[in-house]
Design an enzyme around this catalytic site. Structure first.
Site, short mmCIF file in Angstrom:
data_model
loop_
_atom_site.label_atom_id
_atom_site.label_comp_id
_atom_site.label_asym_id
_atom_site.label_seq_id
_atom_site.Cartn_x
_atom_site.Cartn_y
_atom_site.Cartn_z
CB SER A 96 -0.96 -0.04 1.19
OG SER A 96 -1.97 0.91 1.07
CG ASP B 276 -7.01 -2.78 -3.04
OD1 ASP B 276 -7.62 -1.96 -2.33
OD2 ASP B 276 -5.77 -2.94 -2.98
CG HIS C 245 -5.66 -2.51 0.70
ND1 HIS C 245 -5.08 -2.10 -0.49
CD2 HIS C 245 -4.95 -1.88 1.68
CE1 HIS C 245 -4.08 -1.27 -0.24
NE2 HIS C 245 -3.98 -1.12 1.06
#
Length: 269
Positions: A107, A214, A244
């Site tokens: 991320s 996601d 995610h």
């Protein structure tokens, strides 16, 4: 779970807490780069998988995150965070000279890892990006256009189809559950542009992992950035229905197997 050692380093904005999951005779090093609002302690299972495969694992809590110093989730310049991560890499290499170093960024950590590879790519042997904030990510621009940043914390349900993951996240006192901060959003937008202009990583092996459901970092936006960064040569694995955090998903055993297989291919014994 493997034993965890704790280190402290002087970072660019105060003391950094660094986790080490040691291996008695490692054949490679891994540096885990966590995402926004969380901390490296959430990666203990991934560290267990890696140490079980001959890897010594290091992971900092970024400034303003976890047990590191700094105002919570305030990042004014991601270049400073990259510099902090480089200090952790030097700690790992000093303990284990000569071993190949793999960076795994998730991320926001994918943004940091991508920029790290542009700055220090000749020191890496492989790069792994999981749900990376790279390419086209609309959230910063959308929030920065508002007079006031809304108090909309990350939904735990967006992380994984496994409800226990979201429950643990919601109960974790080291996770930030408040709103994003304007300087951090500005830093995100600026660094996305910096990476887009920064060129590709040449022949550095790159594995891209992403869930196709996601909703925090949508797949199509990341694709443009990953393909640009890799020079159009990534190894990619997209997981149907995954959200995610693919390392915490219901398909995580497949994700771990993909990661270890990639490392064995690009870093043979």
């Amino acid at each position: 779970m493997p034993h965890v050692r704790e280190h402290t380093l002087d970072g660019t904005h105060g003391t950094l807490a660094v986790h080490e999951w040691p291996h008695p005779a490692p054949r490679r090093l891994a540096l885990l780069v966590h995402g926004y609002g969380e901390h490296a302690g959430r990666y203990a299972e991934l560290a267990r998988v890696l140490t079980g495969h001959g890897t010594a694992v290091y992971a900092p809590d970024h400034a303003g995150h976890g047990r590191s110093a700094g105002e919570r989730v305030l990042v004014e310049d991601f270049e400073d965070v990259v510099t902090d991560v480089h200090a952790v890499a030097e700690l790992a290499r000093a303990a284990h000279p000569g071993l190949p170093l793999v960076m795994v960024g998730h991320s926001m950590g994918g943004l940091i890892a991508a920029r790290y590879a542009q700055r220090y790519g000749d020191e890496l042997s492989a790069l792994v990006l999981s749900g990376p904030v790279i390419g086209t990510w609309e959230l910063p621009g959308r929030l920065l256009a508002l007079d006031e940043i809304p108090d909309l914390p990350i939904s735990p349900a967006a992380l994984s189809r496994d409800p226990s993951v979201g429950a643990a996240y919601a109960a974790d006192p080291l996770v930030w559950h408040g709103p994003m901060k304007r300087p951090t959003l500005e830093a995100f937008a600026r660094t996305l542009e910096t990476i887009a202009r920064g060129g590709d990583v040449g022949r550095l092996p790159l594995l891209w992992l992403h869930g196709d459901d996601d909703r925090l970092v949508p797949l199509p936006g990341s694709r443009t950035g990953v393909e640009r960064l890799s020079g159009g040569r990534p190894t990619e694995r997209i997981y149907p229905g995954a959200r995610h955090e693919v390392f915490n998903e219901t398909c995580k055993e497949d994700v771990f197997a993909e990661l270890l297989g990639f490392l064995d291919r690009v870093l043979p014994r």
